[in-house]
Design a protein around this motif. Structure first.
Motif, mmCIF file in Angstrom:
data_model
loop_
_atom_site.group_PDB
_atom_site.id
_atom_site.type_symbol
_atom_site.label_atom_id
_atom_site.label_comp_id
_atom_site.label_asym_id
_atom_site.label_seq_id
_atom_site.Cartn_x
_atom_site.Cartn_y
_atom_site.Cartn_z
ATOM 1 N N GLU A 155 0.812 -1.218 0.000
ATOM 2 C CA GLU A 155 0.000 0.000 0.000
ATOM 3 C C GLU A 155 0.848 1.273 0.000
ATOM 4 O OE1 GLU A 155 -2.561 -0.328 3.357
ATOM 5 O OE2 GLU A 155 -3.887 -1.820 2.419
ATOM 6 N N GLN A 156 1.955 1.262 0.712
ATOM 7 C CA GLN A 156 2.745 2.481 0.886
ATOM 8 C C GLN A 156 4.012 2.517 0.025
ATOM 9 O OE1 GLN A 156 1.497 4.921 2.741
ATOM 10 N NE2 GLN A 156 -0.247 3.641 3.304
ATOM 11 N N GLY A 157 4.445 1.349 -0.422
ATOM 12 C CA GLY A 157 5.655 1.294 -1.245
ATOM 13 C C GLY A 157 6.880 0.903 -0.449
ATOM 14 N N GLU A 158 7.888 0.413 -1.158
ATOM 15 C CA GLU A 158 9.089 -0.096 -0.499
ATOM 16 C C GLU A 158 9.897 1.011 0.172
ATOM 17 O OE1 GLU A 158 11.413 -3.123 0.881
ATOM 18 O OE2 GLU A 158 9.486 -3.224 -0.177
ATOM 19 N N LEU A 159 9.975 2.193 -0.460
ATOM 20 C CA LEU A 159 10.736 3.283 0.145
ATOM 21 C C LEU A 159 10.101 3.721 1.458
ATOM 22 C CD1 LEU A 159 13.062 5.261 0.047
ATOM 23 C CD2 LEU A 159 11.631 6.786 -1.346
ATOM 24 N N ALA A 160 8.788 3.793 1.486
ATOM 25 C CA ALA A 160 8.093 4.169 2.718
ATOM 26 C C ALA A 160 8.369 3.150 3.824
ATOM 27 C CB ALA A 160 6.599 4.292 2.474
ATOM 28 N N PHE A 161 8.416 1.877 3.455
ATOM 29 C CA PHE A 161 8.706 0.838 4.449
ATOM 30 C C PHE A 161 10.128 0.982 4.976
ATOM 31 C CE2 PHE A 161 10.450 -3.439 5.350
ATOM 32 C CZ PHE A 161 9.716 -3.704 6.501
ATOM 33 N N ARG A 162 11.086 1.219 4.092
ATOM 34 C CA ARG A 162 12.472 1.382 4.531
ATOM 35 C C ARG A 162 12.616 2.576 5.469
ATOM 36 N NH1 ARG A 162 16.079 2.264 -0.220
ATOM 37 N NH2 ARG A 162 17.715 2.186 1.388
ATOM 38 N N LYS A 163 11.958 3.675 5.129
ATOM 39 C CA LYS A 163 12.027 4.855 5.990
ATOM 40 C C LYS A 163 11.367 4.574 7.336
ATOM 41 C CE LYS A 163 12.182 8.407 2.373
ATOM 42 N NZ LYS A 163 11.446 9.535 1.752
ATOM 43 N N ALA A 164 10.214 3.925 7.319
ATOM 44 C CA ALA A 164 9.516 3.618 8.565
ATOM 45 C C ALA A 164 10.375 2.754 9.476
ATOM 46 C CB ALA A 164 8.202 2.915 8.256
ATOM 47 N N ARG A 165 10.989 1.753 8.878
ATOM 48 C CA ARG A 165 11.747 0.781 9.664
ATOM 49 C C ARG A 165 13.071 1.324 10.163
ATOM 50 N NH1 ARG A 165 15.598 -3.011 7.707
ATOM 51 N NH2 ARG A 165 15.958 -4.754 9.151
ATOM 52 N N SER A 166 13.798 2.085 9.337
ATOM 53 C CA SER A 166 15.205 2.342 9.660
ATOM 54 C C SER A 166 15.595 3.791 9.870
ATOM 55 C CB SER A 166 16.091 1.744 8.555
ATOM 56 O OG SER A 166 15.844 2.377 7.308
ATOM 57 N N SER A 167 14.696 4.751 9.653
ATOM 58 C CA SER A 167 15.117 6.154 9.771
ATOM 59 C C SER A 167 15.330 6.587 11.212
ATOM 60 C CB SER A 167 14.084 7.074 9.104
ATOM 61 O OG SER A 167 12.843 7.013 9.774
ATOM 62 N N GLY A 168 14.795 5.808 12.160
ATOM 63 C CA GLY A 168 14.950 6.139 13.572
ATOM 64 C C GLY A 168 13.613 6.364 14.238
ATOM 65 N N GLN A 169 13.463 5.820 15.440
ATOM 66 C CA GLN A 169 12.232 6.020 16.197
ATOM 67 C C GLN A 169 12.588 6.200 17.671
ATOM 68 O OE1 GLN A 169 10.950 3.674 18.508
ATOM 69 N NE2 GLN A 169 12.376 1.976 18.134
ATOM 70 N N TYR A 170 11.718 6.916 18.416
ATOM 71 C CA TYR A 170 12.055 7.358 19.762
ATOM 72 C C TYR A 170 10.943 7.042 20.769
ATOM 73 C CZ TYR A 170 15.757 9.582 17.179
ATOM 74 O OH TYR A 170 16.844 9.788 16.345
ATOM 75 N N ARG A 171 10.179 5.971 20.470
ATOM 76 C CA ARG A 171 9.075 5.611 21.358
ATOM 77 C C ARG A 171 9.097 4.154 21.806
ATOM 78 N NH1 ARG A 171 3.313 7.257 19.318
ATOM 79 N NH2 ARG A 171 2.917 6.456 21.405
ATOM 80 N N HIS A 172 9.842 3.306 21.144
ATOM 81 C CA HIS A 172 9.789 1.867 21.402
ATOM 82 C C HIS A 172 11.178 1.365 21.781
ATOM 83 C CE1 HIS A 172 5.767 1.902 19.521
ATOM 84 N NE2 HIS A 172 6.328 2.769 18.682
ATOM 85 N N PRO A 173 11.496 1.325 23.077
ATOM 86 C CA PRO A 173 12.873 1.057 23.511
ATOM 87 C C PRO A 173 13.394 -0.338 23.191
ATOM 88 C CG PRO A 173 11.377 1.189 25.384
ATOM 89 C CD PRO A 173 10.617 1.668 24.197
ATOM 90 N N THR A 174 12.515 -1.301 22.945
ATOM 91 C CA THR A 174 13.003 -2.625 22.552
ATOM 92 C C THR A 174 12.862 -2.853 21.051
ATOM 93 O OG1 THR A 174 10.838 -3.619 23.034
ATOM 94 C CG2 THR A 174 12.486 -3.656 24.799
ATOM 95 N N GLY A 175 12.488 -1.803 20.332
ATOM 96 C CA GLY A 175 12.281 -1.922 18.903
ATOM 97 C C GLY A 175 13.543 -1.665 18.101
ATOM 98 N N MET A 176 13.419 -1.817 16.792
ATOM 99 C CA MET A 176 14.538 -1.594 15.893
ATOM 100 C C MET A 176 14.825 -0.101 15.731
ATOM 101 S SD MET A 176 13.796 -4.284 12.804
ATOM 102 C CE MET A 176 13.567 -6.045 13.118
ATOM 103 N N PHE A 177 16.096 0.225 15.568
ATOM 104 C CA PHE A 177 16.544 1.587 15.263
ATOM 105 C C PHE A 177 16.020 2.604 16.274
ATOM 106 C CE2 PHE A 177 16.344 -0.882 11.319
ATOM 107 C CZ PHE A 177 17.661 -0.796 10.900
ATOM 108 N N PHE A 178 15.989 2.191 17.544
ATOM 109 C CA PHE A 178 15.545 3.059 18.624
ATOM 110 C C PHE A 178 16.631 4.075 18.934
ATOM 111 C CE2 PHE A 178 15.383 3.558 23.409
ATOM 112 C CZ PHE A 178 14.345 4.485 23.405
ATOM 113 N N GLY A 179 16.273 5.358 18.880
ATOM 114 C CA GLY A 179 17.255 6.414 19.083
ATOM 115 C C GLY A 179 17.485 6.805 20.520
ATOM 116 N N GLY A 180 16.656 6.312 21.432
ATOM 117 C CA GLY A 180 16.864 6.573 22.849
ATOM 118 C C GLY A 180 15.970 7.653 23.417
ATOM 119 N N PHE A 181 15.982 7.723 24.736
ATOM 120 C CA PHE A 181 15.286 8.785 25.464
ATOM 121 C C PHE A 181 16.268 9.834 25.973
ATOM 122 C CE2 PHE A 181 12.294 5.129 26.526
ATOM 123 C CZ PHE A 181 11.380 5.467 25.546
ATOM 124 N N GLY A 182 17.556 9.596 25.762
ATOM 125 C CA GLY A 182 18.604 10.515 26.173
ATOM 126 C C GLY A 182 19.926 10.019 25.633
#
Length: 369
Positions: free
Chosen positions: A174-201
């Motif tokens: 539905e969203q395309g492969e680029l959207a999936f790559r960005k979602a998965r690997s660009s960095g996230q800051y809410r899920h501490p046991t998830g992939m590409f977690f950037g931290g709370f500090g």
């Protein structure tokens, strides 16, 4: 007849973090001119061993132009970066420095990840997403929020995994492969046991880098050129010189002036990486602005889709399977991570050292431009 590059590969690639650290320390000591320092880590190794980031300085401590080689930002990728640093030391690269030039080698910036064969720090953070300004609003990644429970499901097989893979496939269609790559690997800051977690500090590894930079007065230099070794993206064995978004087009042009037309940029869509949040270059850009050039020297291993279940298993182990960490399953997962980011094959290791020798030569030439 022996091939020097094969001999070098056999000598410089280590089987684990502890062997790599010993080799690094030995080569620095044998140089008789390197000034060594040790930055202990609060983390411990798989058998409770002490861990550290090791540093070596070559050249005048007041030199205005400094090259920096960083290994193991993503711990398990440190086999490559450590070998590259050892090859530079074995080749006595420091003898080619002029009086106004110096080199700073930072070995195992993320020693926990290197020792445990994980990409993340002891806090579970992707260090190359951790260099954001935590006093400001953190980057949002709403798409990751939607996929979080599917990327790292509670079970690694059976109906739970089947449902997770179906949800991911639906998103990709539905969203395309680029959207999936960005979602998965660009960095996230809410899920501490998830992939590409950037931290709370700021992580301990980030604070180590900041201490090293302060101790060696890097901010006062007129020009700083940073090579940060990574593995896992791009064609097998190919060393891609990636710029990051933080330095913008001016940083990309400075890198091209030094390293040539093979330099890539996520802004232009020429990089094997997507635009990322909180990279190490965010830090260098804030610190030095246009007085620096940062490149990520990324060596391809195996296809990203082959790496997805590897990373899924690693994150599952520490999120939901902690009782399995010291079992046969835990050891198998760690070994799979190591193999994905470090292909222990002669051809791959030769390709790495050939490319690193070229880039290291270009780096010294770039300090003189």
């Amino acid at each position: 007849m022996n091939d020097p590059i094969v001999d070098a590969a056999n000598e410089h690639f280590a089987s684990n973090y502890f062997e790599a650290r010993e080799k690094f320390r030995d080569y620095v000591a044998k140089s008789a001119v390197g000034q060594a320092a040790v930055y202990p880590s609060p983390a411990r190794g798989p058998r409770g061993e002490e861990l550290s980031t090791d540093v070596a300085w070559f050249g005048d401590r007041r030199a205005p132009k400094v090259g920096i080689l960083v290994s193991a930002t993503h711990g398990a990728e440190g086999y490559c970066g450590s070998a590259a640093q050892l090859d530079w030391l074995a080749g006595r690269g420091y003898e080619r420095l002029k009086s106004d030039e110096a080199m700073l080698l930072i070995h195992a910036l993320n020693p926990y990840g290197f020792a445990w064969d994980r990409r993340v720090t002891q806090e579970g953070c992707d260090l190359n997403r951790n260099f954001v300004d935590f006093t400001a609003s953190l980057p949002r990644n709403d798409a990751y929020d939607l996929l979080a429970d599917y990327l790292v499901p509670r079970e690694l097989d059976g109906p739970v995994l089947v449902a997770a893979e179906a949800a991911i496939e639906k998103f990709r269609k539905e969203q395309g492969e680029l959207a999936f790559r960005k979602a998965r690997s660009s960095g996230q800051y809410r899920h501490p046991t998830g992939m590409f977690f950037g931290g709370f500090g700021p992580t301990g590894a980030r604070q180590t880098l900041e201490r090293i930079v302060s101790d060696y007065g890097i901010e006062s230099r007129t020009f700083v050129l940073v090579i940060d070794y990574h593995t896992g993206l791009g064609p097998y064995g190919y060393g891609e010189l990636q710029c990051e978004q933080a330095s913008g087009m001016s940083g990309y042009q400075r890198a091209r002036d030094i390293f040539g037309l093979s330099v890539t940029s996520p802004d232009l869509g020429t990089s094997s990486a997507v635009v990322l949040n909180g990279t190490q270059d965010d830090y260098w850009q804030r610190l030095l602005g246009n007085r620096h050039v940062y490149v990520c020297l990324e060596f391809g291993t195996y296809p990203p889709e082959a790496g997805r279940p590897v990373m899924r298993a690693d994150h599952w182990l520490y999120a939901y399977g902690q009782t399995e960490i010291e079992t046969a399953l835990g050891y198998k997962i760690r070994e799979r991570v190591k193999q994905h980011f470090y292909p222990d094959r002669a051809d791959w290791k030769e390709m790495v050292l050939y490319r690193c020798r070229q880039v290291h030569r270009q780096m010294i030439e770039g300090l003189r431009m």
